[in-house]
Design a protein around this motif. Structure first.
Motif: not given
Ligand SMILES: [Zn+2]
Length: 127
Positions: A1-24
């Motif tokens: 998952m990638q996001i452009e630096f310019k597009k990051v909002p000032f309000s908190k935004k959720d993200f979730q990714i998983s990799y094998n058995l790991v959740n981030f």
């Protein structure tokens, strides 16, 4: 998952990714000085090997992660910030890359398996 630096909002935004058995998962938002703050948690199971005997261990992890991401080279302007700062040179934030480097640092810690732990305790008693 990638996001452009310019597009990051000032309000908190959720993200979730998983990799094998790991959740981030957690939140990210832009803060002053063109930094992005990430507050997240890494949980799950990580395959590592025992630092002593090399046996595979399933390490259960549950690590809170708090870090700052800087667009370009980070040069502190204010008081020292006591958080890790990740410098991003590509103009976009790659959460998979962040997760990988966090997992690498967990992996590089000293971990020993249950058997070696028992051995250690026995040795400590003998001396
Ligand atoms: Zn071991």
């Amino acid at each position: 998952m990638q996001i452009e630096f310019k597009k990051v909002p000032f309000s908190k935004k959720d993200f979730q990714i998983s990799y094998n058995l790991v959740n981030f998962e957690g939140t990210f938002c832009k803060i002053p000085q063109e930094l992005v703050k990430v507050e997240a948690n890494i949980s799950g199971k990580l395959d590592i090997i025992c630092s002593r005997c090399g046996k595979d261990i399933d390490l259960a992890i549950d690590e809170p992660i708090e870090l700052l991401i800087c667009d370009g080279i980070y040069s502190p302007k204010e008081d020292d910030i006591d958080l890790d700062v990740v410098e991003v040179l590509s103009g976009s934030i790659d959460f998979n890359e962040i997760l990988n480097s966090e997992l690498e640092s967990i992996r590089s810690d000293y971990h020993i398996c249950d058997e070696c732990l028992k051995d250690n305790q026995i040795l400590e008693k003998e001396f």
